[in-house]
Scaffold this active site. Structure first.
Site, short mmCIF file in Angstrom:
data_model
loop_
_atom_site.label_atom_id
_atom_site.label_comp_id
_atom_site.label_asym_id
_atom_site.label_seq_id
_atom_site.Cartn_x
_atom_site.Cartn_y
_atom_site.Cartn_z
N GLU A 257 22.38 27.27 -21.91
CA GLU A 257 22.44 28.11 -20.70
C GLU A 257 21.05 28.66 -20.43
OE1 GLU A 257 25.11 31.47 -20.25
OE2 GLU A 257 26.57 30.50 -21.56
N GLU A 312 30.01 32.66 -8.12
CA GLU A 312 31.42 32.89 -8.42
C GLU A 312 31.81 34.30 -8.00
OE1 GLU A 312 32.37 31.31 -12.53
OE2 GLU A 312 30.21 30.90 -12.46
N LYS A 315 33.54 36.89 -10.51
CA LYS A 315 32.94 37.18 -11.81
C LYS A 315 32.70 38.69 -11.90
CE LYS A 315 29.71 35.31 -15.08
NZ LYS A 315 28.46 34.61 -15.32
N GLU A 321 25.67 39.01 -11.42
CA GLU A 321 26.59 38.12 -12.11
C GLU A 321 27.26 37.13 -11.17
OE1 GLU A 321 27.27 37.72 -15.43
OE2 GLU A 321 25.55 39.02 -15.71
#
Length: 448
Positions: A257, A312, A315, A321
């Protein structure tokens, strides 16, 4: 050698050179407006150079959608499964249920046994991690699956703090107790050691250029006499140095990541912006494609997964985020990162200016969907780390309301403040979330 054999050898050499894999991406699904997996698979295959994804579960719809696409898929076993996976019968049943129905039509390349276990614990998961990895590998072999490697992802909280890569080492206790046997497993199974290097978490005005792949005078390591032009290389060489000190410098490293948020709240500025995200991820892709490697590992192209594929909208946490994606749910690019195929541009839509929460303060609290068992583990862990838990004891200012969730939020925030208010100190194996809303009630005051 006859001319025909020379030609054949040349073709084989060319195929080997051109078969080098491309950049990967983490495919998260915490959104109520995301396209179906079948469309995602077709988009990645037809429009982008992305040839591998990593998912945070074993979603059967995603595994079915990516069958026969040629795109590699790394799957993740939930952290809570780790103790059970030390039993061969359970591990074999897990493989039969979650892997065998889809493999090899879906090119599953890795099974991650949990995510960032050492950083977040609790201790029983740490104690069983290597054993679970060994047992899952054995289960794969028993089911005659030999093309899937077993690994787990680590935050860089596994390293002792240091500025120079040459002085890096794994944290005491984890080095010999967990990481040495894990690296031995990786060497014996030819599987990679996966880490999550985020220059994003090192960002500051004085380090901005180093973190964002922008021109800089760099960081000079006096011990190796190497100069570093970007933070990504600093982090990878810190991992390599730590592995080498245990005698395992030959084990492959994968960046599981890494990424940058394109928008954020007031307290996340000026770090989170479209120009910064484009600079980091675009620089990362260019650095990867160059094959230069790092100062201590030259000419190596490290398998790398950008976080993440989509913005997203469900999230939890701060605005950042929800803005780590390369793409929006309609497949439009948030910015140009160098992952589109030639002749297949996707329009970059202007981002409306977000309205961040004013105030600048942030707290760490329990995530809405976290189980009481997981939150109790968080309390146990935090209170064993020297954090003051007296306020949630009977008679304490934060004992009421007397619930696991309330006590966990207070303890998690206390840990978050004690260790430094970095987002990774509020992960708690996915059960914590950063918020800009003060959770204090009455006489119970949360640190900020």
């Amino acid at each position: 050698m006859p001319p025909t054999r020379v030609a054949a050898a040349a073709l084989l050499f060319f195929a080997a050179v051109t078969a080098v894999h491309s950049i990967g991406v983490n495919y998260g699904t915490l959104g109520d407006n995301l396209p179906p997996p079948s469309q995602v698979a077709q988009f990645l295959k037809d429009k982008t150079t992305i040839d591998r994804i990593k998912i945070f579960d074993v979603n059967p719809d995603i595994l079915r959608a990516f069958a026969n696409t040629g795109i590699h898929v790394a799957v993740t076993i939930p952290n809570g499964e780790i103790p059970n996976l030390t039993k061969v019968r359970y591990a074999r049943r897990w493989v039969v249920t979650h892997i065998k129905p889809f493999y090899p039509q879906t090119k599953i390349n890795y099974i991650l046994v949990g995510n960032e276990i050492l950083h977040w614990g609790p201790q029983n998961l740490i104690d069983n991690l290597v054993s679970a990895m060994v047992t899952v590998h054995r289960a794969l072999l028993l089911e005659k699956i030999t093309g899937v490697a077993v690994t787990t992802a680590h935050s860089l909280g596994i390293l002792e703090p240091t500025d120079l890569p040459s002085e890096a080492r794994f944290r005491s206790g984890w080095d010999r107790g967990v990481l040495e046997p894990m690296l031995k497993f990786h060497r014996s199974t030819k599987s990679p050691f996966m880490v999550n290097p985020y220059p994003y978490f090192s960002y500051g005005p004085e380090k901005a250029d180093l973190c964002l792949f922008r021109p800089t005078k760099g960081l000079f390591d006096k011990n190796t006499r190497r100069t570093y032009g970007n933070m990504f290389d600093i982090l990878l060489d810190s991992v390599y140095t730590s592995m080498n000190k245990l005698g395992y410098g030959d084990v492959e490293i994968v960046a599981g990541e890494t990424g940058w948020a394109s928008a954020g709240e007031v307290f996340e500025q000026p770090k989170c912006s479209v120009p910064n995200a484009a600079s980091y991820n675009g620089g990362l892709v260019a650095h990867y494609n160059s094959g230069r490697g790092t100062p201590l590992m030259p000419k190596r192209r490290f398998e790398t997964y950008i976080f993440g594929l989509f913005n997203e909208n469900q999230k939890p946490g701060s605005m950042a985020e929800r803005n780590f994606g390369l793409f929006r749910p309609d497949f439009s690019s948030v910015y140009e990162a160098g992952v589109m195929r030639a002749g297949a541009p996707v329009p970059v839509k202007p981002i409306p200016s977000p309205r961040p929460v004013v105030g600048g303060k942030k707290w760490c609290v329990a995530k809405a969907g976290a189980s009481d068992a997981a939150l109790q583990n968080n309390i146990n862990y935090v209170c064993s780390q020297g954090v003051d838990c007296q306020p949630i004891q009977p008679g304490g200012a934060c004992f009421t309301p007397s619930s696991v969730r309330s006590h966990a939020s207070f303890a998690m925030n206390a840990y978050y403040r004690a260790k430094g208010p970095n987002d990774f100190n509020c992960d708690f194996s996915g059960t914590g979330v950063v918020t800009s809303t003060d959770p204090s009630t009455g006489s119970c005051k949360y640190l900020s």
